[in-house]
Scaffold this motif. Structure first.
Motif, short mmCIF file in Angstrom:
data_model
loop_
_atom_site.label_atom_id
_atom_site.label_comp_id
_atom_site.label_asym_id
_atom_site.label_seq_id
_atom_site.Cartn_x
_atom_site.Cartn_y
_atom_site.Cartn_z
N PRO A 191 33.35 6.49 71.29
CA PRO A 191 33.17 5.95 72.64
C PRO A 191 33.96 6.76 73.67
O PRO A 191 34.94 7.41 73.33
CB PRO A 191 33.73 4.53 72.52
N CYS A 192 33.49 6.72 74.90
CA CYS A 192 34.12 7.44 76.00
C CYS A 192 35.35 6.67 76.47
O CYS A 192 35.36 5.45 76.47
CB CYS A 192 33.10 7.58 77.13
N GLY A 193 36.39 7.41 76.87
CA GLY A 193 37.60 6.74 77.32
C GLY A 193 37.45 6.10 78.69
O GLY A 193 38.10 5.11 79.00
N ARG A 194 36.56 6.66 79.53
CA ARG A 194 36.40 6.14 80.88
C ARG A 194 35.42 4.99 80.93
O ARG A 194 35.58 4.06 81.71
CB ARG A 194 35.88 7.25 81.80
N ASP A 195 34.36 5.10 80.14
CA ASP A 195 33.31 4.10 80.20
C ASP A 195 32.85 3.81 78.78
O ASP A 195 32.15 4.62 78.17
CB ASP A 195 32.14 4.65 81.04
N PRO A 196 33.25 2.66 78.24
CA PRO A 196 32.96 2.39 76.83
C PRO A 196 31.47 2.25 76.50
O PRO A 196 31.11 2.20 75.33
CB PRO A 196 33.70 1.07 76.55
N ILE A 197 30.57 2.23 77.52
CA ILE A 197 29.13 2.22 77.21
C ILE A 197 28.72 3.59 76.69
O ILE A 197 27.72 3.73 76.02
CB ILE A 197 28.26 1.95 78.46
N HIS A 198 29.47 4.62 77.07
CA HIS A 198 29.12 5.99 76.67
C HIS A 198 29.59 6.26 75.24
O HIS A 198 30.70 5.93 74.89
CB HIS A 198 29.80 7.01 77.59
N HIS A 199 28.71 6.90 74.48
CA HIS A 199 29.10 7.39 73.16
C HIS A 199 28.63 8.83 73.07
O HIS A 199 27.59 9.18 73.62
CB HIS A 199 28.43 6.56 72.05
N PRO A 230 34.93 16.68 76.90
CA PRO A 230 34.84 15.56 77.85
C PRO A 230 33.45 14.92 77.81
O PRO A 230 32.47 15.57 77.45
CB PRO A 230 35.11 16.20 79.21
N CYS A 231 33.40 13.65 78.18
CA CYS A 231 32.16 12.87 78.06
C CYS A 231 31.02 13.49 78.86
O CYS A 231 31.10 13.63 80.08
CB CYS A 231 32.41 11.44 78.53
N PRO A 232 29.91 13.89 78.19
CA PRO A 232 28.78 14.50 78.93
C PRO A 232 28.06 13.49 79.82
O PRO A 232 27.46 13.88 80.82
CB PRO A 232 27.87 15.01 77.81
N TRP A 233 28.14 12.20 79.48
CA TRP A 233 27.38 11.20 80.26
C TRP A 233 28.13 10.86 81.54
O TRP A 233 27.51 10.59 82.57
CB TRP A 233 27.11 9.95 79.41
N CYS A 234 29.47 10.89 81.49
CA CYS A 234 30.24 10.70 82.72
C CYS A 234 29.89 11.82 83.70
O CYS A 234 29.66 11.60 84.88
CB CYS A 234 31.74 10.74 82.44
N ARG A 235 29.84 13.05 83.16
CA ARG A 235 29.57 14.20 84.02
C ARG A 235 28.18 14.08 84.63
O ARG A 235 27.99 14.27 85.84
CB ARG A 235 29.67 15.47 83.17
ZN LIG Z 1 31.75 8.65 79.75
#
Ligand SMILES: [Zn+2]
Ligand SMILES: [Zn+2]
Length: 741
Positions: free
Chosen positions: A301-309, A316-321
């Protein structure tokens, strides 16, 4: 719509229900009285064409044990007994693949789907294809409508009657295919005459997996060096836009993850599937099953947004970017479970912060550490000291004898003065000498310094510092608790402000560019737009359009005008909808959870503080073994000096280490804003005042920096500070320790 009259294979009437699907070749009907079946009936005179193929599939018993494919299970006849279609398994509550892989459609049709779900579905698609290949068939026409997905991610292939099937020495061809999923070597060829292979299928499988993992992006859709690039041409020319080996003048669209966000072996599998050399053998469906099973285990899971995996290897989380750069929410936060719904009671109810704080304030802090209770010892002088004293007696004796001898020489022969002078000098030296007794004074000073240093250390760890730190922690919890009301108000206000924007976006997302006709914007341009994530009116904007190759100020006008027109038709509904209510509930639940934690921390405060104070006081009585050893050494050295009758030097100053003798008090606590605590404001100021009063040290809690005794307030009578008050040692004039006030 009235269903046609048909018969089952044994020529008994087969009652049909509602129409569940309609395709180019036929209609699919529910079967009344059997929820597990549907009937596919050919239309447009296609039935005679398909009769022998469907019969061959039934004869091959393909449907037996097939989990993933809706193969024909029985014939359906028209009232005259002629072939009309077939029965197949009904895939209940399933939706086509294209409603899953594009973020916009996914949010509507699969709101609970996160990246783990997408990987799970990709794995099931690979398993489904592997099962078809094991049965000796080729799917041929892989496309985004022929794959159905249930809410749980179960995959079923429909349109089995279009598969390429070999049975009884005959080959029944698959005559159709969608260009997006057609392998380069058979692009632009009449598919009627092409013998399809499993390798053609696995090209399509790689495209489907790519689309699922890349938020609906097509692997051959990217930015071409010069102008537009039709998807079909890009495929036939092997222009895999994400290739790190040979992308043939294509680059990936902006903001989407690069190929290396996946484990290396998956990247290689895509390269192999899409490159020119891939024709020699693409990764099979079974290979993809292994790769995707491996990928599942690497998701974090992503540290910033737990919906992201995403795979741990991605950095770094590609979905946050993607979300930050494109302004598109890719995944929907999970709805609140019923049990999690916050109660309507306000989180401030049933908690009296000030009463709790008063209890915390009443806990007496431990006094500063002075000196532990040291074991008294009466060891007497050491062997060395005794020997030194004996040596001194002997020396005196020798001295007296020498002086007597000198006197005798004077009496007998005063003339030979060098003789008696030498003897007399020797005698005086013996009588007045100290031998090595000075080293005992040095030894004592060393021992005393070591002891003082260690005592300073010990005090710094046994003082009230830990108590003060815990109290400061509680004060911090209190101010955090006090700030929660403001945080809640602000977050709710911000959320309401974004509600209009969210409504507008949801409204605009309904209008798809490819469903609308724009002058001068053909299929190639629409594909380019899609590769830049521009698919609906919501994504149309001049900045974003001008970044797309082939779009300038003039030809982006029709799109911009279209969006303006749609915006004009939008009506804001100020009444919060279900999603708004849920977001507000989320904010309240978050604040309530934070408040609960702080409440528990504060309520446990008095007990923790009291226990800590008791622990500290108990520790203050007990010296550490090192300290006890140093104390013994020092006492011994002192006893030796006394034994030798030598003066005991003044005690070394105890150094101040850390903050034990200068207590830190919790930082001053703000007085709560009156609107928050109303009538309690008066008590608050009293509490704060008493807290401040406590922070002025009294003479009882102060210690002399030199000897540790208590201190008294004095006024200087002489010197540069004459007239000023200061703390002086109560043992003055025996000790001259002072402290500033
Ligand atoms: Zn994320
Ligand atoms: Zn003193």
């Amino acid at each position: 719509m009235t269903p046609p009259t048909v018969l089952s294979a044994n020529r008994s009437p087969l009652p049909l229900g509602e129409l569940v699907g309609r395709g180019g070749e036929g209609d699919v009907w529910a079967v009344r009285g059997d929820d597990g079946l549907v009937a596919k009936l050919y239309t447009g005179g296609k039935a005679p064409d398909r009769e022998s193929k469907v019969k061959a599939m039934l004869d091959a018993a393909l449907s037996e044990g097939s989990r993933f494919v809706a193969y024909p299970t029985a014939l359906v006849l028209d009232p005259g007994g002629r072939f009309a279609g077939f029965l197949m398994r009904r895939i209940a509550k399933a939706k086509p693949l294209y409603q899953l892989y594009k973020p916009i459609a996914r949010k509507r049709h699969f709101p609970a789907a996160d990246f783990r779900f997408l990987v799970h579905v990709a794995l099931n698609v690979a398993k489904a294809m592997a099962s078809v290949h094991e049965a000796g068939c080729v799917i041929g026409d892989v496309n985004e409508s022929g794959v159905l997905i249930t809410e749980k991610g179960v995959v079923a292939l429909i349109d089995a009657d279009s598969f390429q099937v070999e049975h009884g020495g005959r080959r029944f061809a698959c005559e159709v295919g969608k260009p997006e999923y057609t392998a380069p070597e058979i692009q632009n060829r009449p598919l009627k005459d092409v013998i399809r292979t499993q390798d053609h299928d696995t090209f399509a499988l790689a495209v489907v997996i790519f689309q699922l993992l890349w938020m609906g992006r097509h692997p051959f859709s990217g930015t071409y060096k010069e102008g537009d690039m039709q998807l079909e041409r890009a495929i036939s020319e092997h222009r895999f836009a994400y290739s790190s080996l040979d992308s043939r003048d294509m680059s990936p669209p902006p903001s989407v993850p690069a190929l290396d966000f996946l484990p290396k072996e998956m990247g290689s599998a895509f390269e192999q599937s899409f490159s020119a050399t891939g024709r020699a053998g693409r990764p099979s469906a079974a290979v993809w099953v292994n790769l995707l099973t491996g990928l599942q285990k690497q998701l974090r899971p992503c540290g910033r947004d737990p919906i992201h995996h995403f795979p741990a290897i991605a950095g770094p989380c590609p979905w946050c970017r993607m979300r930050d750069e494109l302004g598109i929410e890719l995944f929907v936060p999970p709805p609140l479970a019923v049990g999690e719904a916050p109660s309507t009671a306000n989180w401030t109810d049933a908690f009296d912060l000030l009463a709790v704080w008063r209890t915390i304030d009443r806990v007496t802090p431990p006094p500063p550490a002075t000196k532990p209770t040291m074991a008294t010892q009466d060891s007497g002088p050491s062997v060395g000291a005794k020997a030194a004293k004996n040596a001194r007696v002997q020396r005196k004796l020798v001295g007296l004898v020498s002086l007597a001898a000198a006197a005798a020489i004077i009496y007998v022969a005063a003339m030979i003065w060098p003789a008696w002078a030498a003897v007399a000098w020797f005698g005086f030296a013996q009588l007045l000498g100290h031998g090595d007794e000075r080293s005992f004074t040095g030894g004592f000073q060393k021992a005393d310094q070591a002891w003082a240093q260690a005592l300073g250390q010990w005090r710094s760890t046994r003082g009230p510092a830990r108590f003060d730190a815990l109290k400061a922690e509680l004060a911090e919890a209190r101010s955090q608790y006090e700030a929660l009301a403001t945080e809640e108000r602000q977050r709710l206000a911000v959320d309401e402000g974004t509600r209009r924007a969210a409504q507008l976006r949801a409204w605009l997302e309904q209008f798809q560019i490819r469903r609308t006709h724009f002058k001068g914007i053909g299929a190639g341009k629409i594909a380019t737009l899609a590769s830049y994530g521009i698919e609906t009116a919501a994504e149309v904007g001049s900045t974003r359009l001008l970044r797309v190759p082939g779009f300038g100020p003039i030809n982006s006008q029709p799109l911009l005008e279209w969006r303006r027109r749609l915006e004009g038709r939008f009506r804001y509904d100020p009444k919060p909808n279900a999603a708004d209510v849920q977001r507000a509930a989320f904010i309240r639940a978050d604040i309530t959870a934070k408040a609960g934690k702080l409440r528990n921390q504060l309520e446990a405060g008095p007990t923790r503080l009291a226990k800590l104070a008791a622990d500290v006081v108990a520790e203050q009585q007990v010296p550490s073994p090192e300290l006890a050893a140093l104390w013994r050494t020092r006492t011994q050295a002192e006893a030796d000096l006394v034994h030798l009758g030598r003066a005991v030097p003044a005690a070394t100053q105890i150094p101040q280490i850390g903050s034990s003798t200068q207590p830190i008090f919790p930082r001053p606590i703000g007085i709560p804003r009156p609107h928050q605590f109303g009538q309690k404001a008066t008590t608050t100021s009293t509490t704060s005042a008493s807290a401040i009063a406590k922070s002025t040290p009294t003479s009882a809690s102060l210690q002399c920096p030199s000897c540790g005794s208590s201190m008294v307030r004095r006024t200087a009578r002489r010197g540069p500070n004459a007239g000023n008050a200061f703390w002086g040692c109560s043992r003055y004039p025996g000790c001259r320790g002072t402290r500033r006030i």
